[in-house]
Design a protein around this motif. Sequence first.
Motif, mmCIF file in Angstrom:
data_model
loop_
_atom_site.group_PDB
_atom_site.id
_atom_site.type_symbol
_atom_site.label_atom_id
_atom_site.label_comp_id
_atom_site.label_asym_id
_atom_site.label_seq_id
_atom_site.Cartn_x
_atom_site.Cartn_y
_atom_site.Cartn_z
ATOM 1 N N HIS A 1 9.213 4.435 -12.411
ATOM 2 C CA HIS A 1 7.963 4.497 -13.173
ATOM 3 C C HIS A 1 6.797 3.892 -12.394
ATOM 4 O O HIS A 1 5.649 4.282 -12.593
ATOM 5 N N GLY A 2 7.062 2.893 -11.550
ATOM 6 C CA GLY A 2 6.000 2.272 -10.786
ATOM 7 C C GLY A 2 5.441 1.007 -11.389
ATOM 8 O O GLY A 2 4.303 0.622 -11.094
ATOM 9 N N GLY B 1 1.356 4.128 -13.919
ATOM 10 C CA GLY B 1 0.251 5.067 -14.037
ATOM 11 C C GLY B 1 -1.114 4.438 -13.967
ATOM 12 O O GLY B 1 -2.122 5.154 -13.900
ATOM 13 N N GLN B 2 -1.210 3.117 -13.947
ATOM 14 C CA GLN B 2 -2.511 2.462 -13.884
ATOM 15 C C GLN B 2 -3.089 2.489 -12.468
ATOM 16 O O GLN B 2 -2.360 2.507 -11.481
ATOM 17 N N PRO C 1 5.487 9.476 -3.968
ATOM 18 C CA PRO C 1 5.731 8.069 -4.306
ATOM 19 C C PRO C 1 5.489 7.794 -5.778
ATOM 20 O O PRO C 1 4.756 8.521 -6.453
ATOM 21 N N SER C 2 6.100 6.741 -6.272
ATOM 22 C CA SER C 2 5.801 6.283 -7.631
ATOM 23 C C SER C 2 4.731 5.197 -7.613
ATOM 24 O O SER C 2 4.129 4.889 -8.638
ATOM 25 N N ASP D 1 -0.433 10.109 -12.447
ATOM 26 C CA ASP D 1 0.933 9.717 -12.857
ATOM 27 C C ASP D 1 1.570 8.730 -11.878
ATOM 28 O O ASP D 1 2.799 8.651 -11.784
ATOM 29 N N ARG D 2 0.771 8.006 -11.134
ATOM 30 C CA ARG D 2 1.311 7.017 -10.207
ATOM 31 C C ARG D 2 0.576 5.694 -10.396
ATOM 32 O O ARG D 2 -0.616 5.673 -10.685
ATOM 33 N N THR D 3 1.289 4.613 -10.190
ATOM 34 C CA THR D 3 0.645 3.302 -10.174
ATOM 35 C C THR D 3 -0.074 3.158 -8.845
ATOM 36 O O THR D 3 0.529 3.317 -7.782
ATOM 37 N N SER D 4 -1.376 2.874 -8.908
ATOM 38 C CA SER D 4 -2.171 2.862 -7.685
ATOM 39 C C SER D 4 -2.810 1.502 -7.468
ATOM 40 O O SER D 4 -3.341 0.900 -8.405
#
Length: 633
Positions: free
Chosen positions: A389-390, A418-419, A547-548, A577-580
């Motif tokens: 999920h990340g 996702g943030q 990547p997640s 849809d990824r933690t950045s």
Amino acid sequence: MTTPAAAEPQAAPQSRLRVIIRILGLLHPHRYVVYSVMIAALLGVVSSSIAPLVLGRGTDIIFNGVVGMQLPAGLSKDAAIAQLRAEGRDQFADMVAGMNVIPGAGIDFTSLGRTLVIVLALYLLSSALIWVAAYGLNEIVQRTVRDMRASVERKIHRLPLRYFDTHSRGDLLSRVTNDIDNVSTGMQESISQLVLAVFTLLGLVVMMFWISPLLAVIALLLVPAAAVVTIYVAKRARKHFAAQWDATGTLNGQIEESFTGHELITAYGRTAEIERRFTETNDSLFQAAYRAQFVSGLVMPLVTFLSNIGYVVVAVIGGLRVASGTSTLGEIQAMIQYSRQLSQPLAQIGAMINLLQSAAASATRVFAVLDEEEQDPEPAAPTMPWSRHGLVEFEDVSFSYTPERPLIENLTLRAEPGQMIAIVGPTGAGKTTLVNLILRFYEVDSGRILVDGVDVTGMLREELRSRIGIVLQDTWLFGGTIRENIAYGNPYATENQIMSAARMSYVDRFVRALPDGYDTIVDEEAGSLSAGERQLITIARAFVSKPSILILDEATSSVDTRTELLVQQATARLRDDRTSFVIAHRLSTIRDADRIVVMEDGRIVEQGAHEELLQRGGAYSRLYEAQFKALVD
């Protein structure tokens, strides 16, 4: 990234003997082949050592025949000697008494031919055995050097990032290439020559004592003098060899830096300064290499001179012994030949000791890399997160590059799946260090970092990093096609996945205009592409890795405004849809971040949304106003 300024660390000094023993220890995996080589070399030396003695027997056959023809036929040897004494030829009679002569008989060509055949066979056998030994040793050395290169390569991948922050890349390349090549040359030439020289020396000594202990002692009196000369010269040459290879590493480091920064050097007009630095280092290398070779080159002529003195003494005393009948001409001939040959192994030993010193100086630099402290080992029982999920959590994390300068202290941060987390702050605040800790480029001093609920120290580094995509400010493209550079993010990517990543990152737009399209060859500098195009390729590389967790470190800071919009759009797609984690100096690029984290001196001083932080009027507001004012001005 904030790293301490550090000078090139010096390797701990090691004694040359210890280093040479360690070099020889590298041969241990091939010890059985080494034993075979030693036996072959020993047998070859034994054969060549016996040959002069047998050849001396041939000389005796010729000399006995010549003298025998000068004596009356039909007399016995004793009667002939008595007749010579009666004629007053006592010295000639003494010489005949020490010979195996038959009065009136000529040269025994049958025995002479048989003797010469034996000598030829001995020399052929010796040559064949020494060739076998040299061939076997060559294979052993090359395999050993291959293993050394592989060990250094594996070691480099196990070294922490801290090592590369404090070492010149050019010097490291010099250790991996020049120094290992010098170790290879030293082992190849010195070990084989030393083995043969030592065996030859022992063989000569044994044969000389076999023929005449007195002459052997006279000839060997000069060996201690040769040893003293060799040791004295070796000590003087040692420091010059060490300086030579240190200067080689320094010179390579300067050349690598000059080539990498060629455009800036030219733009700032610093070419003359770079040439001056190169000339100074090059002159230092010349002086060190010249002194090392000059001093070490004194061994051969000095040892040869001492050996020639022994050769003259043996020849004179040997002639007197033949005249007195104490020794035969063949024995003295063999003795003179052995005495003459004695200088060769002595000089070889001296020269090879100096060559070994050069190899030891290089090996010290290679072993310094192999002995460096490695990054923390992988966990014995790694833990794998059940999900991708990340979720990223910092729990009371502290970190410093050096104990006396704390950087990050008691930091706590949570990034939901996702943030988009934007990290801002002045230079040196610890922004890049924060994401480097996620990647485990550095290990935290205290606290812990969790990814999807699992402590990263309990995960395999490869597994952890497979979940993370990264786009840096400094783009890196390797020598290869654009297609290969995109696929670097996922070696198993299909052609459709590569094309999809290229379209999503706007790479496809400019690649189609290139003559070779995706097969266009680029190098590390990628001079045929603009900075923005190189950056888009690195974004495509991150796309294809799926990547997640995504890390964007100043991805738009070095591109023009139009390209910046493309990069922003590409990174926006990539963030879906990824933690950045986005590190940015241009605050306009992170207005839509879910949370903005403001760092100062390794601490989080503020965090929140863009509008919320502006309303607070704190550190973020001051940064934003300063940047906005700079744009207006």
